[in-house]
Design a protein around this motif. Structure first.
Motif, short mmCIF file in Angstrom:
data_model
loop_
_atom_site.label_atom_id
_atom_site.label_comp_id
_atom_site.label_asym_id
_atom_site.label_seq_id
_atom_site.Cartn_x
_atom_site.Cartn_y
_atom_site.Cartn_z
N SER A 53 0.65 -1.20 0.11
CA SER A 53 0.01 -0.05 0.11
C SER A 53 0.94 1.21 0.01
O SER A 53 0.38 2.34 -0.24
CB SER A 53 -1.06 0.12 1.28
OG SER A 53 -0.34 0.11 2.42
N HIS A 54 2.14 1.12 0.47
CA HIS A 54 2.93 2.22 0.41
C HIS A 54 4.64 1.75 -0.04
O HIS A 54 4.93 0.82 0.53
CB HIS A 54 2.95 2.84 1.87
CG HIS A 54 3.49 4.19 2.05
ND1 HIS A 54 4.63 4.68 1.97
CD2 HIS A 54 2.85 5.30 1.86
CE1 HIS A 54 4.91 5.75 2.19
NE2 HIS A 54 3.93 6.42 2.16
N PRO A 55 5.29 2.81 -0.71
CA PRO A 55 6.42 2.60 -1.16
C PRO A 55 7.47 2.31 -0.11
O PRO A 55 8.29 1.73 -0.23
CB PRO A 55 6.82 3.87 -2.01
CG PRO A 55 5.45 4.50 -2.47
CD PRO A 55 4.65 4.21 -1.35
N THR A 56 7.30 2.78 1.11
CA THR A 56 8.22 2.64 1.96
C THR A 56 8.23 1.31 2.54
O THR A 56 9.31 0.49 3.09
CB THR A 56 8.09 3.57 3.25
OG1 THR A 56 6.90 3.45 3.91
CG2 THR A 56 8.40 5.10 2.69
N GLU A 57 6.90 0.65 2.80
CA GLU A 57 6.78 -1.00 2.94
C GLU A 57 7.48 -1.74 1.72
O GLU A 57 8.35 -2.50 2.11
CB GLU A 57 5.29 -1.13 2.94
CG GLU A 57 4.70 -0.31 4.03
CD GLU A 57 3.04 -0.52 3.84
OE1 GLU A 57 2.55 -0.32 4.84
OE2 GLU A 57 2.74 -0.69 3.03
N ALA A 58 7.21 -1.60 0.53
CA ALA A 58 8.07 -2.17 -0.50
C ALA A 58 9.66 -2.05 -0.32
O ALA A 58 10.09 -3.12 -0.61
CB ALA A 58 7.39 -1.54 -1.84
N ALA A 59 10.00 -0.94 0.03
CA ALA A 59 11.48 -0.57 0.07
C ALA A 59 11.98 -1.66 1.12
O ALA A 59 13.20 -2.02 0.94
CB ALA A 59 11.64 0.79 0.29
#
Length: 67
Positions: A53-59
């Motif tokens: 849901s958020h790019p920081t989680e994917a990172a």
């Protein structure tokens, strides 16, 4: 480029989408997790996608699971 979507390669053929979801859920809220399968056989094609849901989680998942 979608920074929330992660391409995962070299997935073990025994891994299913549910297991992929469970492997990556510690890093954040997953929108979808899918191991790609051959439509005629149902066998894993060895790659998949996890979408957060958020790019920081994917990172965070990329940093922790890389390798």
């Amino acid at each position: 480029m979608d920074l929330c979507n992660i391409y995962i390669k070299h997935i073990d053929p025994s891994i299913k989408s549910t297991e992929l979801f469970n492997l990556f859920k510690p890093f954040g809220r997953i929108i979808s997790a899918r191991v790609m399968e051959d439509p005629s056989t149902g066998n894993s094609r060895g790659f998949g996608f996890v979408s957060y849901s958020h790019p920081t989680e994917a990172a965070a998942a990329l940093i922790e699971m890389d390798g």
